[in-house]
Structure formats: C-alpha cells, structure tokens
Design an enzyme around this catalytic site. Sequence first.
Site, short mmCIF file in Angstrom:
data_model
loop_
_atom_site.label_atom_id
_atom_site.label_comp_id
_atom_site.label_asym_id
_atom_site.label_seq_id
_atom_site.Cartn_x
_atom_site.Cartn_y
_atom_site.Cartn_z
N ASP A 106 46.98 83.21 112.50
CA ASP A 106 48.07 83.36 113.47
C ASP A 106 48.43 82.05 114.16
O ASP A 106 49.20 82.04 115.11
CB ASP A 106 47.76 84.44 114.50
N ARG A 121 41.38 94.89 118.62
CA ARG A 121 41.36 94.60 117.18
C ARG A 121 40.66 95.71 116.44
O ARG A 121 39.57 96.14 116.85
CB ARG A 121 40.67 93.26 116.93
N ASP A 149 46.63 79.75 115.96
CA ASP A 149 46.08 79.28 117.23
C ASP A 149 44.75 78.55 117.07
O ASP A 149 44.12 78.19 118.06
CB ASP A 149 45.95 80.42 118.25
N ARG A 150 44.32 78.30 115.81
CA ARG A 150 43.07 77.56 115.57
C ARG A 150 43.33 76.46 114.55
O ARG A 150 44.06 76.65 113.58
CB ARG A 150 41.98 78.50 115.06
N GLU A 210 37.41 75.07 122.17
CA GLU A 210 36.31 75.87 121.66
C GLU A 210 35.90 75.34 120.29
O GLU A 210 36.73 74.81 119.54
CB GLU A 210 36.72 77.33 121.50
N HIS A 233 40.13 76.52 118.85
CA HIS A 233 41.16 76.76 119.86
C HIS A 233 41.22 75.56 120.80
O HIS A 233 40.19 75.12 121.30
CB HIS A 233 40.83 78.01 120.69
N LYS A 285 46.98 90.69 121.06
CA LYS A 285 46.61 89.76 122.12
C LYS A 285 47.66 89.93 123.22
O LYS A 285 48.85 89.85 122.94
CB LYS A 285 46.57 88.33 121.60
N SER A 313 35.46 76.99 117.79
CA SER A 313 36.19 77.73 116.76
C SER A 313 37.51 77.08 116.39
O SER A 313 38.13 77.45 115.39
CB SER A 313 36.45 79.16 117.24
N ASP A 326 44.65 78.73 111.15
CA ASP A 326 44.18 80.08 110.87
C ASP A 326 45.36 81.03 110.71
O ASP A 326 46.52 80.62 110.72
CB ASP A 326 43.20 80.55 111.95
N SER A 351 44.58 87.65 113.54
CA SER A 351 44.03 86.30 113.67
C SER A 351 43.42 85.86 112.34
O SER A 351 44.08 85.87 111.32
CB SER A 351 43.01 86.26 114.81
N HIS A 352 42.13 85.50 112.36
CA HIS A 352 41.46 84.99 111.16
C HIS A 352 40.66 86.08 110.44
O HIS A 352 39.93 85.79 109.50
CB HIS A 352 40.50 83.86 111.55
#
Length: 802
Positions: free
Chosen positions: A581, A357, A583-584, A662, A666, A455, A664, A579, A445-446
């Site tokens: 992308d 990233r 995934d959250r 997680e 996920h 990723k 976060s 988020d 992502s975020h």
Amino acid sequence: MAGENQPATPTKKKMPKRANILADIQPMLKILLPLAAATVLMVFGFFLLWQSSLAWNESGNFAAAESGRDRSVKAIAEQIKKFDEKALAIAASEPVQSALLGEDGLTQAAAAMRAAWPELVGAEFYDAALLEVREDDLKAFGYSRAQMLMQAQIEKKPAPAQMRKSASGAQVLVLAIPVMSGPQPRAYAYLSLPASLIVDTLTQMNRNGTRIDLRQGDGRGDTVMASAGSSGGNSTSDLGLPIPGSQLRVAIADPETKIFLTHNLWILIPLTAICLLGGFFALWLRQVGMQGVADKLRPGKQDTGSGMTFAETLQREADDARDLPKGAAPPAAKAEAKAKAKPISVNRSIFRAYDIRGILGETLSDDVARQIGRAIGSEAQHRGLREIVVGRDGRLSGPDLSAALIEGLRAAGCDVIDIGVAPTPLTYFGAFHLQTGSCVSVTGSHNPPNYNGFKIVLGGETLSEGAIQDLYGRIAEDHFSSGSGGLQVMDLGGDYLTRITDDIQVEKKLKVVVDCGNGVAGGVAPAVLEGIGCEVHELYCEVDGTFPNHHPDPSDLDNLQDLILSVKQTGADIGLAFDGDGDRLGVVTKTGEVIYPDRLLMLFAIDVLSRNPGATIIYDVKCTGHLQPLILQHGGSPIMWRTGHSLIKAKMRETSAQLAGEMSGHFFFAERWYGFDDAIYAAARLLEILAGDLDERTPEQIFAALPKGVSTPELKIEMVEGEHYKFIDAFKAKANFEDARLTTIDGIRADWPDGWGLVRASNTTPVLVLRFDADNEVALKRIQAEFRAQLLAVAPDMALPF
C-alpha cells in the site's frame, strides 16, 4: 386530452409556497443588499484609515525596535564568545589539568573551575568517552545536557549556548566545552552562569518602548526566555535574528492590542480609497433599487415571476419525488436501509492494535465492512466530524469492501469523498489536502492477497488500541448513529504529485530502479520520482492484486532479489522497493547491499537535525542501538517507542517530534510534510539527500559513513492466531537476562554494552518477530545464544530461525 389544455408554465396554485415568498421579497433585496454592502465597505474603509494612521505612527517605533534588536544580538554574541573563551582558558589552566590527574579527577577539576570563575553557579565534568551520556537514563540525565555534551564531543569545540532552569528553578546560561589536553579532549565540562548576565544586556540595548524577546529555538515554536520593553504583544510574526554561538534569537514583539493587517502604507492607502469609493457606489445602487421598487408598486407593474428560476427548481424536486415508484427511497436512503438490514456477526480478532485486518471469507466480508463503516461513521459523528476520505489499494477485494464501507459510513450520516485506487499515504494526504481530518484506507498492506483491512484516521488521530476496540463495541452493542450522507468521487493523484515536486527537486539526476511488487504504489511512485528529476526504471509497477511476481514486502530479503539484479543490470545509482500500500520503503545499493531502515533513519535524522537543532526523533524497539548516540551527537533528542504506525504517530503528536521511523520501513516526516508514514515521500527525501552530495560522495560512500554493526533482518516465527501474545506474556514472566538493560514497552528488548536482542508479538500477523544487533559477530552469537536458551526454556519444541 386534459393535459393538453394546461398552460406551459406552472400556475400559482402549483407553485411551492416558499418560492412565492422569495418572489415577494426580491424587490426589497435590491434595496437591502446594496445597503449592506455600503455599510460593510464604508466600515472597512474607515478601519483601513485607522490602520493607516497606526502604521504611520508605528513605522518609527518599529525602526527603533529593529535597531535595539540588532544591537542586542551583537552584544550578547560578544558576551557568549567571551564566556566560551574564558571557559576554554580556565579548563586548559594548570589547576584544572592537574586536578584531572587525581584520584577523583572529575570532581576536583569541577571544583578548580568554580574557584577560578566565581560567577559560575554550576560546574560538572564528564569523562572523555561520555559514558554517563551513553549508559545513563537520558530522561533523568537530561536530553539537552546530553545533546550539548555530544555536540561538543563530535565538533571538538564549545556547543551552542542555551538557557535552562537550574535545580533551584533559577534561569541559567549553560555552556558545554571540551577540556583539551593536546590535540585530544581529556574531559568535557558542563557550566552554568546566571542568565541575568545576558538578560541585562538585552534591557540595556533596547531603548524603545516596543518589546523585544530573547527566545530559544530555530524560529519555529520558540520559547520566550526573557523580554525587554513595555508592550505586551507577542513575537510570533518575527522569526528573529539568531545569536551566533548559541541557540538563542532576538525578536520584535507585535504592538500590544493593535491589529495590523500590514505596515505597508502603499497597500493600505489604495485599499482605503477602493473601499470608500465602493461604499459610495453601493449607496448609489441602493437609490436605484428604491426607484425600481417604487415603479413596481405602481398598479399593473407587479412581476410575480421574479422568483421563477428557484421556484422551478423546487417544483422539479417535488415532481421528481412524486415520480419515484411507490415505496422507493432515494439513493442515500437505500444505502442506509441496506446497512441497517440485519445484525452481522463480527469476529473481534480482526480489531488489532493499530488497524483492522482480517482474512477474506473467514473473518472479513462485505457485510462486515458495512458494519465497520457504520461504526467508524458513528464515532466520527460523536466527535463532531462529518466528512471522510476513502481510498483503497489494488487488492481484488478492494472495490467491494470499499463500496460496503462507504455504504456504512453514509448510513451513519457521514459525507464520503471516494478517491478510488490510491496508496495509503495518498489517502492520508487527502485528509489534509481536503481539510477533512478524517480518512479510511482499505488495505491489506504487506499481508498475503487473501487479507484486507482498514487504516483509520478521525480528526487527525490515527486510531489504535482502545479506540479500535471501541469500534468493535459499537458493532456489538448496535450503537450507531443514523443519517443519509453524501458521496463525491475525486482523483487526488495530481495534487499529491504537485505537492511533492513543488517541495523537492534533486540537484543531480539519479538513475533509480523502482520495484512496487505489483502493489498500488506502482500507479504513483514512478511519476513522483520522475517529477523530482530522477531517471526511473520501473519493475513490477503494474497494479495487480494477485502479486504475480513476488510479495510486496520489502522487509523480506527474498523479495528484494529481483531489484538487486535489476539495479546491477541497469547500472542504476540505487534501487527502491515499496510494500503493497506504499507506506513502507526498502533500499538497495548498486553493489547489492540492503540498507536497513534504521540506517536510513540515521541519514534522515542528520538531515532534519541540520535545520532543526534539538528536535525529537522517535524510533521503534527494533532499531539499532547506534541510533541513540548518533541522534545525540547531531543535537537531537532520541526516544525509543513501540512498533506500530498508529502508535508512533500518537507519540509524535505527544512530543512534537519532527521525524520518526520503524525498522519495518515506515518513515514519518513532520518537517516539511504532514507527520504520517509515506514511503513515496520518504523515497523523494532520500534521493534529495543523495543527489545533494553527489559531487563529493557516491550513495555507497554516504551509507558507509553511517555507524554499522552486525545485525540480522527481522526473523519471524509463525504461530496460531492469538498464541503469539500468550507466548510473550509467558516469556516476560520467565525470562532472566543478567547484566542487560531490559525494555518491556513492546515485547522484551535486552541491551548489553556491545549489542542487543528483541522478541515481540506482531500486531499484523500471528508471528513472533526477533532481531539481533551487535558490534561484531562474536557479540552477536553470544546474544543469540542467550535468547535461544531463554526461548527454549519457555517453549522447548520451538523451531528457531537462528
């Protein structure tokens, strides 16, 4: 002109040599292909005849084995029931109850239990609060023992019996029972009996040569504990019958060294007839082909044009190559040449712990993406992998970075399947659905709009830490493979939608507000949630890489305010936030309460464990301390692990965990899904759970039933890139938390009996992440004060967010 006198068809002189060869051998193919088909069909037909005879003979044996299995289940269930009843009766007897009142009551009660029941090979008593389970090292104490005791505590009855190995290595049958004193348990007993007591029963009940197995598990990936019978096959094709009152099952083993397509004679006999008739028909075709060859060998009958279609194709390929401008290269070769043009300086700081990233225009560019593509492609080739799926989120830099990445992948020799704009979970899904096992998601992502990254999954492994650094090493050393990979363009959105909606349909319609923050999930999530049967109200679901309304990061409470307001205005049952992308996941209730991801994980764990007793559940160091006892109480094995999607997935693969999560947001479902982090699928699973309970409880009541203390969200302290890692090293060396249990796998987490605190370095942005959780406000303030003193001792000028 000379060209006008040329014949319309290519002459023999211009015909490619290999096309003439094909034309020559085609007559022989008319003989050889029917002969080959006849041979295959006849062999398979006789194989099916043999199968039919085996099935006929085996049907009687299988019926006898089924009878033995059923008798074994009934007999062993009765034995276990008697063992539980006897254990409860002795535990309630006067000698045991009196012993519990003594100075060393637990030890004396265990001795009284052994004296009253001589068959016991082990007896241990634990206090009613099960403090040993809650405070001791669970790995040393034993997850299965802890799980059984916690299950006995929550249900106030004997836990399902299990088979285990004792300290001496002998196989034992273990029981966990509450030791009652009136309506409340006074203690809990963990008892061991010789496993031979039930294994002997298995042998007595099986009067047939076919083997039956005593297995432990839920029918998927069971462990064989004992067997009775002479055959040497396995019992993987039989899910077995569960033995009530235990985690044991009895299953019939497959026949030894015998290959069975099916036991169904109504399938085998018609298949046999079809194959044999097909074989005779192929022999007839061979005879016809031989006659045709004889005709063609007669003078004047030879046909030199029989291979023209293939020859014309080859000729056109040759003509196309000649028609290219002098020195021009095919498209794949152009990509390879562009990727190899010149070495590019790549900043090592973008190669992070679990992805790549960087900042556009500073550490990330199209040229850098191209080099990264070559490195990933070369590593894929090194692992024997060829195909790789590429998707990208909705950021404005996505198309150029993705194109450059693909050029690098193809230049390394990889075939690329470009699925275009797609949430990261959809890209992961593509690797499974298309059976490539490999993918790259181009996503920031975020992170803020000027970030982007990659990723990476190769052969089912999400690259992290050392594997990420190896990619940088390939670039630094110019260690690349070369090739000209192909390119396909596909749209997998429909397949993803179908896969989820085929698995999940809500029982009652829920009204849901979906806030995608203008991230890429907006193009997929609403359709999925409508597809499972929900009424969906969209909020900021137009994909816009500038994120004009709010940043797509549901872990920041400020980003949830519009969602909370929209849920209240529409009267929705629940609000969901995704988020950048996809995934959250973030969740808010109709009253405006934010349900933190670690509490969502509690709900998911209860659901998964209801179908998978004993399953491993993983959570990261930022999650609440209430998770461990809840997972144990519902029969699971809890593991705390490091934060990071790729680190969590690696731990799941290592432990065969069914679920992970997680703080976060996920969530990783291996049960019914593929084990990768997918907020859209997690949202569907959440709505399935809530809708299934809607007749009895509202979503608010369901969440209220979960353990809850007083906690903070993730608190962040911004630092210069790289300095946050140095601070954590200094903090570990200097910090001193008295009377706390320290966990240092990811930063420092200090646990006290009434709460905990954490400080760690983020691996996605240059910040320190802190979180605090306690049973009450007083404990929370005390723990924060402990951390404040320790943090300021290392950095006196640090501005703390608490």
